[in-house]
Structures are given as C-alpha cells and as structure tokens.
Motif scaffolding. Structure first.
Motif, mmCIF file in Angstrom:
data_model
loop_
_atom_site.group_PDB
_atom_site.id
_atom_site.type_symbol
_atom_site.label_atom_id
_atom_site.label_comp_id
_atom_site.label_asym_id
_atom_site.label_seq_id
_atom_site.Cartn_x
_atom_site.Cartn_y
_atom_site.Cartn_z
ATOM 1 N N LEU A 266 1.422 1.755 -2.481
ATOM 2 C CA LEU A 266 0.139 1.075 -2.630
ATOM 3 C C LEU A 266 -0.357 0.434 -1.341
ATOM 4 O O LEU A 266 -1.553 0.198 -1.180
ATOM 5 C CB LEU A 266 0.225 0.027 -3.746
ATOM 6 C CG LEU A 266 0.446 0.594 -5.148
ATOM 7 C CD1 LEU A 266 0.708 -0.518 -6.148
ATOM 8 C CD2 LEU A 266 -0.736 1.437 -5.585
ATOM 9 N N ASP A 267 0.547 0.136 -0.429
ATOM 10 C CA ASP A 267 0.154 -0.435 0.860
ATOM 11 C C ASP A 267 0.165 0.596 1.980
ATOM 12 O O ASP A 267 0.091 0.244 3.150
ATOM 13 C CB ASP A 267 1.073 -1.612 1.215
ATOM 14 C CG ASP A 267 0.746 -2.846 0.393
ATOM 15 O OD1 ASP A 267 -0.388 -2.943 -0.111
ATOM 16 O OD2 ASP A 267 1.630 -3.712 0.252
ATOM 17 N N ARG B 140 -9.266 -1.935 -6.064
ATOM 18 C CA ARG B 140 -9.649 -3.310 -5.722
ATOM 19 C C ARG B 140 -11.045 -3.387 -5.109
ATOM 20 O O ARG B 140 -11.272 -4.049 -4.102
ATOM 21 C CB ARG B 140 -8.596 -3.939 -4.818
ATOM 22 C CG ARG B 140 -7.243 -3.993 -5.491
ATOM 23 C CD ARG B 140 -6.199 -4.693 -4.691
ATOM 24 N NE ARG B 140 -6.023 -4.113 -3.361
ATOM 25 C CZ ARG B 140 -5.231 -4.622 -2.434
ATOM 26 N NH1 ARG B 140 -4.552 -5.705 -2.674
ATOM 27 N NH2 ARG B 140 -5.107 -4.047 -1.265
ATOM 28 N N VAL C 114 5.020 -0.860 -4.058
ATOM 29 C CA VAL C 114 4.295 -1.521 -2.978
ATOM 30 C C VAL C 114 4.262 -0.651 -1.717
ATOM 31 O O VAL C 114 3.272 -0.645 -0.993
ATOM 32 C CB VAL C 114 4.871 -2.932 -2.688
ATOM 33 C CG1 VAL C 114 6.239 -2.844 -2.016
ATOM 34 C CG2 VAL C 114 3.903 -3.732 -1.843
ATOM 35 N N ARG C 115 5.318 0.123 -1.478
ATOM 36 C CA ARG C 115 5.344 1.005 -0.295
ATOM 37 C C ARG C 115 4.223 2.036 -0.368
ATOM 38 O O ARG C 115 3.593 2.347 0.628
ATOM 39 C CB ARG C 115 6.689 1.701 -0.166
ATOM 40 C CG ARG C 115 7.760 0.781 0.396
ATOM 41 C CD ARG C 115 9.046 1.500 0.453
ATOM 42 N NE ARG C 115 9.580 1.379 -0.920
ATOM 43 C CZ ARG C 115 10.720 1.836 -1.323
ATOM 44 N NH1 ARG C 115 11.482 2.503 -0.510
ATOM 45 N NH2 ARG C 115 11.127 1.653 -2.548
ATOM 46 N N ALA D 60 -2.890 -2.699 -10.437
ATOM 47 C CA ALA D 60 -2.709 -2.663 -8.985
ATOM 48 C C ALA D 60 -1.910 -3.872 -8.515
ATOM 49 O O ALA D 60 -1.003 -3.745 -7.682
ATOM 50 C CB ALA D 60 -4.069 -2.606 -8.284
ATOM 51 N N ARG E 95 2.047 -3.890 -6.953
ATOM 52 C CA ARG E 95 2.385 -4.443 -5.646
ATOM 53 C C ARG E 95 3.587 -5.381 -5.715
ATOM 54 O O ARG E 95 4.092 -5.815 -4.699
ATOM 55 C CB ARG E 95 1.171 -5.147 -5.055
ATOM 56 C CG ARG E 95 0.169 -4.137 -4.515
ATOM 57 C CD ARG E 95 -1.012 -4.758 -3.830
ATOM 58 N NE ARG E 95 -1.715 -3.795 -3.013
ATOM 59 C CZ ARG E 95 -2.461 -2.812 -3.455
ATOM 60 N NH1 ARG E 95 -2.603 -2.619 -4.732
ATOM 61 N NH2 ARG E 95 -3.066 -1.993 -2.624
ATOM 62 N N ARG E 96 4.054 -5.678 -6.896
ATOM 63 C CA ARG E 96 5.246 -6.513 -7.071
ATOM 64 C C ARG E 96 6.480 -5.666 -7.400
ATOM 65 O O ARG E 96 7.502 -6.209 -7.799
ATOM 66 C CB ARG E 96 5.004 -7.527 -8.182
ATOM 67 C CG ARG E 96 3.949 -8.547 -7.823
ATOM 68 C CD ARG E 96 3.873 -9.640 -8.883
ATOM 69 N NE ARG E 96 2.883 -10.614 -8.519
ATOM 70 C CZ ARG E 96 1.689 -10.716 -9.074
ATOM 71 N NH1 ARG E 96 1.357 -9.900 -10.062
ATOM 72 N NH2 ARG E 96 0.834 -11.627 -8.690
ATOM 73 N N ARG F 25 -4.901 2.511 1.594
ATOM 74 C CA ARG F 25 -5.825 1.529 2.202
ATOM 75 C C ARG F 25 -7.165 2.190 2.562
ATOM 76 O O ARG F 25 -8.222 1.596 2.357
ATOM 77 C CB ARG F 25 -5.187 0.913 3.443
ATOM 78 C CG ARG F 25 -3.991 0.065 3.125
ATOM 79 C CD ARG F 25 -4.200 -1.319 3.665
ATOM 80 N NE ARG F 25 -2.992 -2.098 3.463
ATOM 81 C CZ ARG F 25 -2.950 -3.144 2.662
ATOM 82 N NH1 ARG F 25 -4.016 -3.526 2.024
ATOM 83 N NH2 ARG F 25 -1.836 -3.809 2.515
#
Length: 173
Positions: A47-48, A88, A44-45, A35, A39-40, A53
C-alpha cells in the motif's frame, strides 16, 4: 399508490438524493477504512509502494469526474466510490463529485426510473401474464448473474493456482 411513487417530484428527488448520498459515502468510507486497516498489516509494503502512491495521486487529481459520471452507470458506481476511498481521494474533491453524481442519479430515478417501475407494477397488476413475464425475466437475470460470478471465480481460482484457465489455456504466472 403508496410510497415514494406517490410523492411529488421534489420530494421523490429529495428522498432519492439522500439515499444515494448515504450509500455512496458509506462505500467511500468503507474503502477508507479498509485502506487504513491494511496499512496496519503486512500489506503496508504494498500500500505504500511507489505504484500505489502514483495511483492515489491520479485518483486524487482525476478521480472526481470518474466519481460523478459513475452515477450514470449501474454496478460500476459502487466500485468507483470504493476505489475513491481505497485510494484516499481527498474529501474536497470527492464530496463535490458525489453531490453532482447524486443530483444526476436522483433526477433520473425520480423521473424515468420511477415511471418505469410504476409502469412495470401496473402491468403486473393489470395482467397476470405480464406479472409472470416480469418474474421470469427477473429470475433469468439473477441466474445469469449467478452463473457469471461462478465462472469468474473459477477463472480467478485457476489463474491464481497457476493452472489452466476455463478455456484450457495454461497460465504461467
């Protein structure tokens, strides 16, 4: 008989508890690492996104019971621990659930699981026919698992390509 089968229950339970704690936490942390790494990247688009969320919030809130109960299953346990890491799940919820699940798992395997394993070994040692039967059952189980994995991979590939599935149903993605 040598090994864990010769240990008193308390020692067998302790060894099994440590094994499952290490394995489940390694799976959780692998999920956390994936995860974090995702995000790196361009992921990231995704995962966020709001839906991810929301899923992370649901895992954080309701995931602990799923983690604990997953230890009573075979195969599903690894997926749940990885999902907890990917989502997470906070450690303050994950660790107690893992401890409870590991206690259940170790208790089951230190009693019923090891007794069944011991009986299978004794049957194989006492009768060549039982040994052959166990080997054949293991080979059939492995072959069935391999066939199912291949079939699922073909279905995923056909669906991803926008073609037809193995059943001949056209997929419009």
């Amino acid at each position: 008989m040598d090994g864990i089968l010769a240990l008193p229950f308390v020692w067998a339970f302790g060894v099994l508890f440590v094994i499952v704690m290490v394995r489940s936490n390694a799976t959780y942390w692998a999920g956390r690492g994936i995860a974090a790494g995702g995000r790196r990247t361009a992921l990231v688009r995704y995962l966020d996104s709001p839906s991810v969320r929301r899923a992370e919030k649901a895992i954080a809130r309701w995931g602990a019971p799923a983690v604990a109960v997953s230890f009573l299953t075979i195969g599903f346990q690894t997926a749940v621990n990885a999902a907890a890491g990917l989502g997470r799940m906070p450690l303050r919820r994950y660790l107690p659930a893992t401890v409870v699940g590991s206690i259940m798992w170790a208790a089951i395997y230190a009693t019923i699981g090891l007794a069944a394993f011991d009986a299978a070994i004794a049957a194989a040692a006492g009768s060549p026919g039982a040994g052959v039967a166990l080997a054949v059952m293991a080979a059939v189980a492995l072959a069935a698992g391999w066939c199912l994995r291949r079939r699922r991979a073909r279905l995923r590939a056909a669906t991803a390509a926008g073609g037809t599935t193995a059943r001949g149903v056209e997929h419009h993605g």
